[in-house]
Design a protein around this motif. Structure first.
Motif, short mmCIF file in Angstrom:
data_model
loop_
_atom_site.label_atom_id
_atom_site.label_comp_id
_atom_site.label_asym_id
_atom_site.label_seq_id
_atom_site.Cartn_x
_atom_site.Cartn_y
_atom_site.Cartn_z
N LEU A 27 -16.16 -4.06 47.70
CA LEU A 27 -16.20 -5.27 48.13
C LEU A 27 -15.12 -5.83 49.29
O LEU A 27 -15.35 -6.30 50.37
N ASP A 31 -17.23 -7.42 52.21
CA ASP A 31 -17.06 -8.58 52.61
C ASP A 31 -15.70 -9.06 53.11
O ASP A 31 -15.09 -8.99 52.79
N HIS A 88 -19.59 -9.26 42.25
CA HIS A 88 -20.19 -7.86 43.43
C HIS A 88 -20.32 -7.13 41.61
O HIS A 88 -21.70 -6.11 42.45
#
Length: 110
Positions: A27, A31, A88
């Motif tokens: 993640l 992101d 996620h």
């Protein structure tokens, strides 16, 4: 069944911490918003060691009004990051499940 066979649920349970850590790292790599939140959390911890002491230590801690506001900021960031991690992991679980179902040909029409 072989003595070496370990049921899938048990294997997943044993490997969960590593899988969870890998998904959080994934993640952070994919992101930018999440990475920025984690960076801001780190930036708050460095100049304000009371945050780490509160999170990792034990015993009494007294905070000034300013430190209390900084701690509130930290926790707001923490909860936003935690929600992003949970989302996620949730969707990653769906993706992994779908891939597994395809692998075992669960969707194969005869």
């Amino acid at each position: 069944m072989s003595d070496q066979y370990i049921p899938m649920i048990e294997r997943i349970s044993e490997e969960y911490d590593e899988s969870d850590s890998n998904m959080v790292l994934e993640l952070a790599d994919t992101d930018q918003g999440y990475a920025a939140l984690k960076q801001r959390m780190s930036e708050l911890r460095h100049p304000y060691p009371f945050i780490e002491k509160l999170l990792e230590g034990d015993g009494e801690i007294r905070l000034s009004a300013q430190e209390h506001e900084i701690l509130n900021q930290y926790f707001r960031l923490y909860f936003r990051a935690d929600n992003m991690e949970r989302k996620h992991i949730y969707f990653r679980g769906h993706t992994d499940c779908f891939s597994y179902l395809e692998k075992i040909a669960a969707f194969k029409k005869e």
